[in-house]
Enzyme design. Structure first.
Site, PDB file in Angstrom:
ATOM      1  N   ASN A 161     -31.988  27.794 -40.239  1.00  0.00           N
ATOM      2  CA  ASN A 161     -33.063  28.611 -39.674  1.00  0.00           C
ATOM      3  C   ASN A 161     -32.625  29.999 -39.207  1.00  0.00           C
ATOM      4  OD1 ASN A 161     -35.683  28.912 -37.965  1.00  0.00           O
ATOM      5  ND2 ASN A 161     -34.046  29.036 -36.445  1.00  0.00           N
ATOM      6  N   HIS A 162     -31.314  30.184 -38.951  1.00  0.00           N
ATOM      7  CA  HIS A 162     -30.862  31.451 -38.349  1.00  0.00           C
ATOM      8  C   HIS A 162     -31.064  32.635 -39.297  1.00  0.00           C
ATOM      9  CE1 HIS A 162     -27.455  30.059 -40.766  1.00  0.00           C
ATOM     10  NE2 HIS A 162     -27.188  31.355 -40.936  1.00  0.00           N
ATOM     11  N   TYR A 225     -33.835  41.942 -46.091  1.00  0.00           N
ATOM     12  CA  TYR A 225     -34.249  40.605 -45.614  1.00  0.00           C
ATOM     13  C   TYR A 225     -34.907  39.809 -46.736  1.00  0.00           C
ATOM     14  CZ  TYR A 225     -37.205  37.254 -43.053  1.00  0.00           C
ATOM     15  OH  TYR A 225     -37.850  36.121 -42.621  1.00  0.00           O
ATOM     16  N   ALA A 227     -34.586  40.153 -49.901  1.00  0.00           N
ATOM     17  CA  ALA A 227     -33.596  39.773 -50.920  1.00  0.00           C
ATOM     18  C   ALA A 227     -32.894  38.479 -50.528  1.00  0.00           C
ATOM     19  CB  ALA A 227     -32.573  40.896 -51.096  1.00  0.00           C
ATOM     20  N   THR A 262     -42.827  34.853 -32.605  1.00  0.00           N
ATOM     21  CA  THR A 262     -41.549  34.882 -31.877  1.00  0.00           C
ATOM     22  C   THR A 262     -41.343  36.292 -31.323  1.00  0.00           C
ATOM     23  OG1 THR A 262     -40.267  35.458 -33.842  1.00  0.00           O
ATOM     24  CG2 THR A 262     -40.568  33.119 -33.402  1.00  0.00           C
ATOM     25  N   GLU A 263     -40.566  36.358 -30.249  1.00  0.00           N
ATOM     26  CA  GLU A 263     -40.342  37.655 -29.596  1.00  0.00           C
ATOM     27  C   GLU A 263     -39.809  38.684 -30.580  1.00  0.00           C
ATOM     28  OE1 GLU A 263     -38.813  36.313 -25.426  1.00  0.00           O
ATOM     29  OE2 GLU A 263     -37.950  38.284 -25.932  1.00  0.00           O
TER      30      GLU A 263
HETATM   31  N1  LIG Z   1     -41.077  35.018 -36.830  1.00  0.00           N
HETATM   32  C1  LIG Z   1     -41.643  35.277 -38.013  1.00  0.00           C
HETATM   33  O1  LIG Z   1     -42.670  35.972 -38.119  1.00  0.00           O
HETATM   34  C2  LIG Z   1     -41.062  34.674 -39.235  1.00  0.00           C
HETATM   35  C3  LIG Z   1     -39.857  33.986 -39.243  1.00  0.00           C
HETATM   36  N2  LIG Z   1     -39.398  33.440 -40.419  1.00  0.00           N
HETATM   37  C4  LIG Z   1     -38.127  32.731 -40.440  1.00  0.00           C
HETATM   38  O2  LIG Z   1     -38.035  31.831 -39.365  1.00  0.00           O
HETATM   39  C5  LIG Z   1     -36.671  31.711 -38.949  1.00  0.00           C
HETATM   40  C6  LIG Z   1     -36.574  31.926 -37.461  1.00  0.00           C
HETATM   41  O3  LIG Z   1     -37.094  33.198 -37.149  1.00  0.00           O
HETATM   42  P1  LIG Z   1     -37.403  33.627 -35.640  1.00  0.00           P
HETATM   43  O4  LIG Z   1     -37.477  32.425 -34.791  1.00  0.00           O
HETATM   44  O5  LIG Z   1     -38.505  34.587 -35.667  1.00  0.00           O
HETATM   45  O6  LIG Z   1     -36.060  34.412 -35.308  1.00  0.00           O
HETATM   46  P2  LIG Z   1     -35.358  34.728 -33.886  1.00  0.00           P
HETATM   47  O7  LIG Z   1     -34.882  36.129 -33.980  1.00  0.00           O
HETATM   48  O8  LIG Z   1     -36.212  34.356 -32.746  1.00  0.00           O
HETATM   49  O9  LIG Z   1     -34.119  33.719 -33.891  1.00  0.00           O
HETATM   50  C7  LIG Z   1     -33.041  33.938 -34.721  1.00  0.00           C
HETATM   51  C8  LIG Z   1     -31.933  32.968 -34.325  1.00  0.00           C
HETATM   52  O10 LIG Z   1     -30.786  33.220 -35.142  1.00  0.00           O
HETATM   53  C9  LIG Z   1     -29.655  33.481 -34.284  1.00  0.00           C
HETATM   54  N3  LIG Z   1     -28.791  34.470 -34.913  1.00  0.00           N
HETATM   55  C10 LIG Z   1     -28.987  35.799 -35.009  1.00  0.00           C
HETATM   56  N4  LIG Z   1     -27.957  36.377 -35.635  1.00  0.00           N
HETATM   57  C11 LIG Z   1     -27.075  35.384 -35.925  1.00  0.00           C
HETATM   58  C12 LIG Z   1     -25.807  35.344 -36.550  1.00  0.00           C
HETATM   59  N5  LIG Z   1     -25.229  36.456 -37.018  1.00  0.00           N
HETATM   60  N6  LIG Z   1     -25.171  34.155 -36.679  1.00  0.00           N
HETATM   61  C13 LIG Z   1     -25.752  33.022 -36.212  1.00  0.00           C
HETATM   62  N7  LIG Z   1     -26.949  32.989 -35.623  1.00  0.00           N
HETATM   63  C14 LIG Z   1     -27.608  34.165 -35.471  1.00  0.00           C
HETATM   64  C15 LIG Z   1     -30.279  33.979 -32.982  1.00  0.00           C
HETATM   65  O11 LIG Z   1     -29.450  33.731 -31.863  1.00  0.00           O
HETATM   66  P3  LIG Z   1     -28.278  34.712 -31.389  1.00  0.00           P
HETATM   67  O12 LIG Z   1     -28.838  36.091 -31.335  1.00  0.00           O
HETATM   68  O13 LIG Z   1     -27.896  34.142 -30.070  1.00  0.00           O
HETATM   69  O14 LIG Z   1     -27.197  34.548 -32.388  1.00  0.00           O
HETATM   70  C16 LIG Z   1     -31.502  33.094 -32.889  1.00  0.00           C
HETATM   71  O15 LIG Z   1     -31.162  31.848 -32.364  1.00  0.00           O
HETATM   72  C17 LIG Z   1     -35.884  32.705 -39.792  1.00  0.00           C
HETATM   73  O16 LIG Z   1     -35.277  32.047 -40.868  1.00  0.00           O
HETATM   74  C18 LIG Z   1     -36.948  33.664 -40.282  1.00  0.00           C
HETATM   75  O17 LIG Z   1     -36.595  34.255 -41.509  1.00  0.00           O
HETATM   76  C19 LIG Z   1     -40.070  33.544 -41.573  1.00  0.00           C
HETATM   77  C20 LIG Z   1     -41.257  34.227 -41.613  1.00  0.00           C
HETATM   78  C21 LIG Z   1     -41.842  34.836 -40.463  1.00  0.00           C
HETATM   79  C1  LIG Z   2     -46.931  40.268 -41.885  1.00  0.00           C
HETATM   80  C2  LIG Z   2     -46.143  39.693 -43.025  1.00  0.00           C
HETATM   81  C3  LIG Z   2     -46.961  38.962 -44.094  1.00  0.00           C
HETATM   82  C4  LIG Z   2     -48.457  39.210 -44.104  1.00  0.00           C
HETATM   83  C5  LIG Z   2     -49.147  38.253 -43.194  1.00  0.00           C
HETATM   84  O1  LIG Z   2     -48.864  37.064 -43.180  1.00  0.00           O
HETATM   85  N1  LIG Z   2     -50.065  38.779 -42.434  1.00  0.00           N
HETATM   86  C6  LIG Z   2     -50.794  38.000 -41.520  1.00  0.00           C
HETATM   87  C7  LIG Z   2     -52.139  37.707 -42.097  1.00  0.00           C
HETATM   88  S1  LIG Z   2     -53.028  36.694 -41.004  1.00  0.00           S
HETATM   89  O2  LIG Z   2     -53.306  37.419 -39.789  1.00  0.00           O
HETATM   90  O3  LIG Z   2     -54.242  36.370 -41.715  1.00  0.00           O
HETATM   91  O4  LIG Z   2     -52.220  35.502 -40.741  1.00  0.00           O
HETATM   92  C8  LIG Z   2     -45.071  38.797 -42.392  1.00  0.00           C
HETATM   93  C9  LIG Z   2     -44.617  37.695 -43.307  1.00  0.00           C
HETATM   94  C10 LIG Z   2     -43.132  37.519 -43.072  1.00  0.00           C
HETATM   95  C11 LIG Z   2     -42.839  38.323 -41.865  1.00  0.00           C
HETATM   96  C12 LIG Z   2     -41.410  38.757 -41.578  1.00  0.00           C
HETATM   97  C13 LIG Z   2     -40.465  37.650 -41.588  1.00  0.00           C
HETATM   98  O5  LIG Z   2     -40.330  36.929 -42.538  1.00  0.00           O
HETATM   99  C14 LIG Z   2     -39.555  37.511 -40.383  1.00  0.00           C
HETATM  100  C15 LIG Z   2     -38.873  38.744 -40.070  1.00  0.00           C
HETATM  101  C16 LIG Z   2     -38.135  38.358 -38.827  1.00  0.00           C
HETATM  102  C17 LIG Z   2     -37.487  39.504 -38.190  1.00  0.00           C
HETATM  103  O6  LIG Z   2     -36.974  39.107 -36.928  1.00  0.00           O
HETATM  104  C18 LIG Z   2     -38.426  40.691 -38.000  1.00  0.00           C
HETATM  105  C19 LIG Z   2     -39.805  40.450 -38.501  1.00  0.00           C
HETATM  106  C20 LIG Z   2     -39.886  39.926 -39.903  1.00  0.00           C
HETATM  107  C21 LIG Z   2     -39.468  41.076 -40.829  1.00  0.00           C
HETATM  108  C22 LIG Z   2     -41.331  39.472 -40.215  1.00  0.00           C
HETATM  109  C23 LIG Z   2     -42.345  40.592 -40.214  1.00  0.00           C
HETATM  110  C24 LIG Z   2     -43.771  40.155 -40.620  1.00  0.00           C
HETATM  111  C25 LIG Z   2     -43.786  39.505 -41.954  1.00  0.00           C
HETATM  112  C26 LIG Z   2     -43.371  40.557 -42.985  1.00  0.00           C
END
Ligand SMILES: NC(=O)C1=CN([C@@H]2O[C@H](COP(=O)(O)OP(=O)(O)OC[C@H]3O[C@@H](n4cnc5c(N)ncnc54)[C@H](OP(=O)(O)O)[C@@H]3O)[C@@H](O)[C@H]2O)C=CC1
Ligand SMILES: C[C@H](CCC(=O)NCCS(=O)(=O)O)[C@H]1CC[C@H]2[C@@H]3C(=O)C[C@@H]4C[C@H](O)CC[C@]4(C)[C@H]3CC[C@]12C
Length: 335
Positions: A161-162, A225, A227, A262-263
């Site tokens: 998940n990271h 990202y 990619a 998420t934040e």
């Molecule tokens: N939130 C979103 O809108 C979306 C999220 N996703 C996917 O969901 C997953 C979780 O995302 P989200 O919860 O938003 O992310 P967060 O940024 O909240 O969490 C990321 C986590 O990864 C850890 N992390 C960051 N850098 C590293 C590193 N170099 N090595 C190991 N761990 C690391 C962070 O902890 P620490 O900094 O302590 O290392 C943290 O625990 C991801 O795979 C993301 O691609 C997919 C689509 C949309």
């Molecule tokens: C906004 C992107 C996709 C379009 C979408 O779903 N819009 C919402 C329509 S709705 O209101 O009807 O639901 C987002 C899809 C994937 C996101 C990105 C992601 O995968 C996680 C990244 C995590 C990182 O910490 C920063 C943000 C992200 C780039 C994040 C940004 C929003 C998306 C592109």
């Protein structure tokens, strides 16, 4: 890398989850959760289907009708969650703790992991421990799996998940950043899965890969990202086929997520994307459920993600232009 000393038996009892009740949840709300799965959510699941692995082997694949309640899903199972110090990973840890799983959590920030582990023990985890370190370090994946083997003697579920930090902006030309992000978001997933496979074969367990709609449809401002997420699909979808050919009963679930609250995501994109993000608590439970049910793919939120993929399959240009026109482009920061 640092190993935690914090681990132990279940602490005080859990409070019910606000979104999907787990062990303390009331009947009707749990029923609602399953009904919902059979309704709107199910449409995308049915299309994706269960995996073919292990057909003809002794182990039954749980179906929606035979699936235990979320409280029982992973009771006593040994689960690794990476990126568990915040966001969706943290929420997965809490759900798994309420399900009384054994947990090994990873991320870089030890102080945050310590707090998450403490909370997991309060919520009812059978045991909880962590390893801190950066996943761009080539030695960490093997160390994590060695810890699982030494502590538990096996593994049932690996949740990858990271993600490393990456902005939501025009590609700056920084090839070094792409290389590092590939290492953190992709190569470490491959290394963790590789090191976990012997134990997962033994337990007929599951690999859950958390990806994004950005790993199926490339919108602007996420080039590095995106990619890394496309690479995950290529690698794990190919590996899944090989496991089926070799009759290895290890499932691979690829989670295609839309915008989640998420934040870090809200901080990165709320000034550009006006949409309301989906809740991380529900998202976390859907990921666990999809892994437990050995689904091939999860689409969450189902309707948004499935609609985007459908439009993309019919007219990629149309979807690209819808995405571009829904962004507040004037707010995109240039580095
Ligand atoms: N939130 C979103 O809108 C979306 C999220 N996703 C996917 O969901 C997953 C979780 O995302 P989200 O919860 O938003 O992310 P967060 O940024 O909240 O969490 C990321 C986590 O990864 C850890 N992390 C960051 N850098 C590293 C590193 N170099 N090595 C190991 N761990 C690391 C962070 O902890 P620490 O900094 O302590 O290392 C943290 O625990 C991801 O795979 C993301 O691609 C997919 C689509 C949309
Ligand atoms: C906004 C992107 C996709 C379009 C979408 O779903 N819009 C919402 C329509 S709705 O209101 O009807 O639901 C987002 C899809 C994937 C996101 C990105 C992601 O995968 C996680 C990244 C995590 C990182 O910490 C920063 C943000 C992200 C780039 C994040 C940004 C929003 C998306 C592109």
């Amino acid at each position: 890398m640092k190993l935690s000393l914090l681990s132990g038996q279940a602490g005080c009892r859990a409070q019910a989850s606000h979104v999907f009740p787990t062990k303390l949840g009331s009947g009707p709300r749990l029923q609602w959760g399953l009904t919902r799965l059979a309704g709107t959510e199910r449409s995308s699941r049915d299309r994706e289907g269960l995996q073919g692995q292990g057909r003809g082997t002794a182990r039954a694949v749980p179906t929606l009708s035979s699936a235990p309640s979320s409280a029982e899903m992973l009771r006593g199972k040994r689960v690794i969650v990476t990126g568990a110090s915040s966001g969706i990973g943290e929420q997965m840890a809490y759900h798994l703790a309420r399900m009384e799983a054994h947990l090994l959590l990873t991320a870089r920030t030890e102080a945050k992991l310590q707090k998450v582990v403490e909370r997991c023990l309060e919520l009812g985890a059978a045991s909880a421990r962590y390893i801190s370190g950066s996943m761009d370090s080539p030695s960490l994946p093997e160390q994590v799996l060695r810890e699982a083997e030494n502590t538990w003697g096996g593994l049932d579920m690996l949740i990858l998940n990271h993600i490393g930090q990456s902005g939501f902006t025009f590609f700056s030309g920084d090839v070094g950043h792409v290389r590092k992000l590939m290492e953190t978001n992709f190569v470490s997933y491959v290394a963790l899965a590789t090191a976990a496979l012997p134990m997962l074969k033994e337990s007929e367990g599951s690999i859950v890969v958390v990806s994004s709609i950005a790993g199926k449809v490339a919108g602007p401002f996420t080039a590095p990202y995106s990619a890394t997420k496309f690479a995950l699909d290529g690698f794990f979808s190919s590996l899944r086929q090989e496991l089926i050919i070799e009759k290895v009963n290890v499932s691979i679930t690829l989670c295609i997520l839309g915008y989640i609250n998420t934040e870090s995501a809200v901080r990165a994109v709320s000034h550009v994307i006006p949409d309301t993000p989906a809740p991380k608590e529900e998202c976390a439970l859907e990921i666990i459920r999809a892994g437990f049910l050995r689904h091939r793919e999860l689409h969450y939120p189902a309707r948004t993600v499935s609609t985007m993929l459908l439009i993309h399959s019919i007219s990629p240009e149309l979807l690209n232009s819808i995405i571009r026109s829904s962004y507040r482009l004037e707010n995109v920061q240039r580095t």
